[in-house]
Scaffold this motif. Sequence first.
Motif, PDB file in Angstrom:
ATOM      1  N   LYS A 142       1.249  -1.450   0.319  1.00  0.00           N
ATOM      2  CA  LYS A 142       0.496   0.303  -0.055  1.00  0.00           C
ATOM      3  C   LYS A 142       0.824   1.165   0.442  1.00  0.00           C
ATOM      4  CE  LYS A 142      -0.967  -0.237   4.645  1.00  0.00           C
ATOM      5  NZ  LYS A 142      -1.231   0.264   5.911  1.00  0.00           N
ATOM      6  N   ASP A 143       2.088   0.952   0.121  1.00  0.00           N
ATOM      7  CA  ASP A 143       3.092   1.709   0.471  1.00  0.00           C
ATOM      8  C   ASP A 143       3.617   2.698  -1.162  1.00  0.00           C
ATOM      9  OD1 ASP A 143       2.328   2.793   2.832  1.00  0.00           O
ATOM     10  OD2 ASP A 143       4.093   1.600   3.785  1.00  0.00           O
ATOM     11  N   LEU A 144       2.997   1.645  -2.039  1.00  0.00           N
ATOM     12  CA  LEU A 144       4.111   1.907  -3.749  1.00  0.00           C
ATOM     13  C   LEU A 144       3.106   2.361  -4.110  1.00  0.00           C
ATOM     14  CD1 LEU A 144       5.726  -1.785  -3.946  1.00  0.00           C
ATOM     15  CD2 LEU A 144       6.562   0.532  -3.245  1.00  0.00           C
ATOM     16  N   GLY A 145       3.280   2.866  -5.363  1.00  0.00           N
ATOM     17  CA  GLY A 145       2.322   3.923  -6.246  1.00  0.00           C
ATOM     18  C   GLY A 145       2.032   2.467  -7.330  1.00  0.00           C
ATOM     19  N   VAL A 146       1.164   2.987  -8.777  1.00  0.00           N
ATOM     20  CA  VAL A 146       0.555   2.136  -9.186  1.00  0.00           C
ATOM     21  C   VAL A 146       1.310   1.568  -9.803  1.00  0.00           C
ATOM     22  CG1 VAL A 146      -1.578   1.382 -10.760  1.00  0.00           C
ATOM     23  CG2 VAL A 146      -1.563   3.031  -8.732  1.00  0.00           C
ATOM     24  N   GLY A 147       2.088   1.836 -10.687  1.00  0.00           N
ATOM     25  CA  GLY A 147       3.607   1.485 -10.573  1.00  0.00           C
ATOM     26  C   GLY A 147       4.465   0.310 -10.845  1.00  0.00           C
ATOM     27  N   LYS A 148       4.266   0.852  -9.806  1.00  0.00           N
ATOM     28  CA  LYS A 148       5.750  -0.370  -9.062  1.00  0.00           C
ATOM     29  C   LYS A 148       4.602  -1.536  -8.434  1.00  0.00           C
ATOM     30  CE  LYS A 148       8.771   3.526  -7.281  1.00  0.00           C
ATOM     31  NZ  LYS A 148       9.575   3.957  -6.069  1.00  0.00           N
ATOM     32  N   GLN A 149       3.480  -1.304  -8.401  1.00  0.00           N
ATOM     33  CA  GLN A 149       2.043  -2.699  -7.740  1.00  0.00           C
ATOM     34  C   GLN A 149       2.603  -3.056  -9.041  1.00  0.00           C
ATOM     35  OE1 GLN A 149      -0.909  -1.392  -5.776  1.00  0.00           O
ATOM     36  NE2 GLN A 149      -0.429   0.280  -4.596  1.00  0.00           N
ATOM     37  N   GLN A 150       2.315  -2.032  -9.966  1.00  0.00           N
ATOM     38  CA  GLN A 150       2.217  -3.447 -11.787  1.00  0.00           C
ATOM     39  C   GLN A 150       2.916  -3.635 -11.409  1.00  0.00           C
ATOM     40  OE1 GLN A 150      -0.038  -4.878 -13.524  1.00  0.00           O
ATOM     41  NE2 GLN A 150      -0.874  -2.645 -14.417  1.00  0.00           N
ATOM     42  N   LEU A 151       4.519  -3.965 -11.474  1.00  0.00           N
ATOM     43  CA  LEU A 151       5.604  -4.305 -11.691  1.00  0.00           C
ATOM     44  C   LEU A 151       5.555  -5.612 -10.458  1.00  0.00           C
ATOM     45  CD1 LEU A 151       8.480  -1.922 -12.801  1.00  0.00           C
ATOM     46  CD2 LEU A 151       7.216  -3.353 -13.372  1.00  0.00           C
ATOM     47  N   VAL A 152       5.426  -5.691  -9.352  1.00  0.00           N
ATOM     48  CA  VAL A 152       4.679  -6.399  -8.435  1.00  0.00           C
ATOM     49  C   VAL A 152       4.703  -7.637  -8.924  1.00  0.00           C
ATOM     50  CG1 VAL A 152       4.537  -6.887  -5.859  1.00  0.00           C
ATOM     51  CG2 VAL A 152       5.736  -5.128  -6.249  1.00  0.00           C
ATOM     52  N   GLU A 153       3.449  -7.114  -9.303  1.00  0.00           N
ATOM     53  CA  GLU A 153       2.476  -8.001 -10.263  1.00  0.00           C
ATOM     54  C   GLU A 153       2.861  -8.627 -11.456  1.00  0.00           C
ATOM     55  OE1 GLU A 153      -0.398 -10.007  -9.668  1.00  0.00           O
ATOM     56  OE2 GLU A 153      -1.555  -8.425  -9.768  1.00  0.00           O
ATOM     57  N   ILE A 154       3.955  -8.843 -11.922  1.00  0.00           N
ATOM     58  CA  ILE A 154       4.747  -9.318 -12.922  1.00  0.00           C
ATOM     59  C   ILE A 154       6.193  -9.992 -12.120  1.00  0.00           C
ATOM     60  CG2 ILE A 154       6.411  -9.103 -15.125  1.00  0.00           C
ATOM     61  CD1 ILE A 154       5.044  -6.040 -15.128  1.00  0.00           C
ATOM     62  N   ALA A 155       6.701  -9.564 -11.254  1.00  0.00           N
ATOM     63  CA  ALA A 155       7.902 -10.398 -10.417  1.00  0.00           C
ATOM     64  C   ALA A 155       6.821 -11.653 -10.054  1.00  0.00           C
ATOM     65  CB  ALA A 155       8.011  -9.401  -9.461  1.00  0.00           C
ATOM     66  N   LYS A 156       5.588 -11.266  -9.800  1.00  0.00           N
ATOM     67  CA  LYS A 156       4.857 -12.436  -8.642  1.00  0.00           C
ATOM     68  C   LYS A 156       4.969 -13.243  -9.358  1.00  0.00           C
ATOM     69  CE  LYS A 156       0.366 -13.683  -6.649  1.00  0.00           C
ATOM     70  NZ  LYS A 156      -0.377 -12.412  -6.178  1.00  0.00           N
ATOM     71  N   ALA A 157       4.620 -12.880 -11.009  1.00  0.00           N
ATOM     72  CA  ALA A 157       3.993 -13.720 -11.932  1.00  0.00           C
ATOM     73  C   ALA A 157       5.898 -14.636 -12.381  1.00  0.00           C
ATOM     74  CB  ALA A 157       3.759 -13.475 -13.587  1.00  0.00           C
ATOM     75  N   LEU A 158       6.771 -14.084 -12.641  1.00  0.00           N
ATOM     76  CA  LEU A 158       8.047 -14.190 -12.624  1.00  0.00           C
ATOM     77  C   LEU A 158       8.495 -15.563 -12.105  1.00  0.00           C
ATOM     78  CD1 LEU A 158      10.129 -11.119 -14.401  1.00  0.00           C
ATOM     79  CD2 LEU A 158       8.649 -13.460 -15.464  1.00  0.00           C
ATOM     80  N   SER A 159       8.375 -15.215 -10.688  1.00  0.00           N
ATOM     81  CA  SER A 159       9.004 -16.439  -9.934  1.00  0.00           C
ATOM     82  C   SER A 159       8.080 -17.384  -9.933  1.00  0.00           C
ATOM     83  CB  SER A 159       7.764 -16.011  -8.148  1.00  0.00           C
ATOM     84  OG  SER A 159       6.600 -16.190  -7.581  1.00  0.00           O
ATOM     85  N   LYS A 160       6.952 -18.027 -10.867  1.00  0.00           N
ATOM     86  CA  LYS A 160       6.586 -19.252 -11.038  1.00  0.00           C
ATOM     87  C   LYS A 160       7.046 -19.948 -12.177  1.00  0.00           C
ATOM     88  CE  LYS A 160       2.276 -17.636  -8.629  1.00  0.00           C
ATOM     89  NZ  LYS A 160       0.891 -17.171  -8.708  1.00  0.00           N
ATOM     90  N   ASP A 161       8.040 -19.108 -12.636  1.00  0.00           N
ATOM     91  CA  ASP A 161       8.822 -20.098 -13.803  1.00  0.00           C
ATOM     92  C   ASP A 161       7.642 -19.359 -15.232  1.00  0.00           C
ATOM     93  OD1 ASP A 161      11.210 -20.351 -12.728  1.00  0.00           O
ATOM     94  OD2 ASP A 161      10.226 -22.406 -12.086  1.00  0.00           O
ATOM     95  N   VAL A 162       7.426 -18.555 -15.779  1.00  0.00           N
ATOM     96  CA  VAL A 162       6.657 -17.874 -16.141  1.00  0.00           C
ATOM     97  C   VAL A 162       6.881 -18.725 -17.684  1.00  0.00           C
ATOM     98  CG1 VAL A 162       7.005 -15.945 -16.262  1.00  0.00           C
ATOM     99  CG2 VAL A 162       4.451 -16.607 -17.231  1.00  0.00           C
ATOM    100  N   LYS A 163       6.429 -18.719 -18.567  1.00  0.00           N
ATOM    101  CA  LYS A 163       6.401 -18.980 -19.944  1.00  0.00           C
ATOM    102  C   LYS A 163       6.178 -17.752 -20.733  1.00  0.00           C
ATOM    103  CE  LYS A 163       8.106 -23.230 -19.890  1.00  0.00           C
ATOM    104  NZ  LYS A 163       7.335 -25.164 -19.912  1.00  0.00           N
ATOM    105  N   LEU A 164       4.668 -18.152 -20.687  1.00  0.00           N
ATOM    106  CA  LEU A 164       3.690 -17.187 -21.417  1.00  0.00           C
ATOM    107  C   LEU A 164       2.675 -15.634 -20.661  1.00  0.00           C
ATOM    108  CD1 LEU A 164       2.006 -16.236 -23.930  1.00  0.00           C
ATOM    109  CD2 LEU A 164       0.115 -18.184 -23.168  1.00  0.00           C
ATOM    110  N   LEU A 165       3.614 -14.622 -20.529  1.00  0.00           N
ATOM    111  CA  LEU A 165       2.496 -13.533 -19.672  1.00  0.00           C
ATOM    112  C   LEU A 165       1.887 -13.176 -20.328  1.00  0.00           C
ATOM    113  CD1 LEU A 165       3.040 -11.953 -16.981  1.00  0.00           C
ATOM    114  CD2 LEU A 165       4.834 -10.789 -18.131  1.00  0.00           C
TER     115      LEU A 165
END
Length: 506
Positions: A142-165
């Motif tokens: 909640k202390d991050l801006g929307v743009g940074k939160q979006q990048l956290v979402e992508i980091a979360k996806a990458l942590s699961k060995d994503v092939k198709l995002l």
Amino acid sequence: MNPYILEMNNITKEFTGVKALSNVNFKVNKGEIHCLIGENGAGKSTLMKVLSGVYPHGTYSGDIIFEGKVQIFAKISDSVKTGIAIIYQELALFPDLTVYENIFAGNEVKKGSLVDWNQTIVKAKEMLKKVNLNVNPEVLIKDLGVGKQQLVEIAKALSKDVKLLILDEPTAALNETDSENLLQLLRELKKQGITSIMISHKLKEVIAIADQVTVLRDGRTICTLDAAKNEIAENVIIKHMVGRDIDDIYPKRADQQFGAKVLEIQNWTAFDPKLGREMVKNANLHVRKGEIVGIAGLMGSGRTELALSIFGNPRAYKLQGQLFMDGVKKVFKSPKDAIHAGIAYVTEDRKGDGLFLIQDIKQNISVANLKGISSQGVININEEVKISNEYKQSLNVKAPSVEQLVGNLSGGNQQKVSLGKWLFVNPSLLILDEPTRGIDVGAKFEIYTIMNKLISEGMSIIMISSELSEVLGMSDRVYVMAEGKIKGELSANEADQEKIMMLATQ
């Protein structure tokens, strides 16, 4: 060797007798950025929900082939296990948890049967580095801006060995800088072999990043355009999306003489006691009858705060300065006072603040003016249906009836209902905050046409927008804000993107 990482063949999906998808075919090459576009209601999100297991196997017909194998996704976790991750426009993060807890939520790093928090933080730092986000993993979301939160979402996806995002309108709520950073990240992920599917209504971004573009219309595949063959151009995309040419997305209106000042604020300051700072600083602004006044500025510049402070001050700012309506000094103690004075405000967050998604069209349209359909405190249901049908027709809301739940409408039609709600109070001044966010080019054209019609009938409009082309295409005058201050005022003739950005970054 099969070049496709994904093939969706003859996908058909129905909802209570309505075909949302009709024999859709969609193919994505491995390692490319593929944009999926179409008008609201074209079936884009539905297709991606089929792919991600939100709509499980058996609820649709057709085949999903991923990495050469036919897939049967009974639930979302099945698609995740194959390497498919989807990120929605409404971010699915836990605001009161840390960045590292969010990245590995449901995918915890364990040592035996216990979560290894030290290793979780180490791995979170690795994921954050991959998405070029330099933040402390122990900070709360909640202390991050929307743009940074979006990048956290992508980091979360990458942590699961994503092939198709899959990214559904990833830049809808981002400013231009954060949007460009996100697009650059997708290019870097492409170099690492990660395939991306992006749903977007921002055609300039699509043209800038897409290797291929697939267009859906009315639940059917219309075409796939290839950047390598120079097939991706704005006019070509629009024609395929809407089934017709739109020569100028900003419809022209007849030259018009502006009347007297409808609204004026002088030395207007709004102090937020919760944050301990001024959100609006000594602003001077006026709007004349029959005029569209644009307010431009970067995210956080104070545009929405200015609008809310005028519209009855629902956030309880401490206000200084003077406000005049039709030359008469006014003090609004609540939005109700502002509405009675002739001001209406269409919020930027139609789903969160603007509409009741679990109620139908007629209830949403009537809610801001129940007195207009009531007698002795009793709502006249027949009058409510009559009025809502009139707005449904005049605003071209695409729905079977006014009994349709608003939550089941496309974004563009939700926006029209939100607009209808405030038109029913018959305002003299309409404040539109991001009026076309998250809606397609065809629906945008309709909203702009409605705005021009309202202006021709003598209404005045303040339009807040993050899209500079929209500000320039629709405004008679433009105020530019930065850090809570109005940095400049430009006429339509002198305004251009360079001047606006120069003022917005002062």
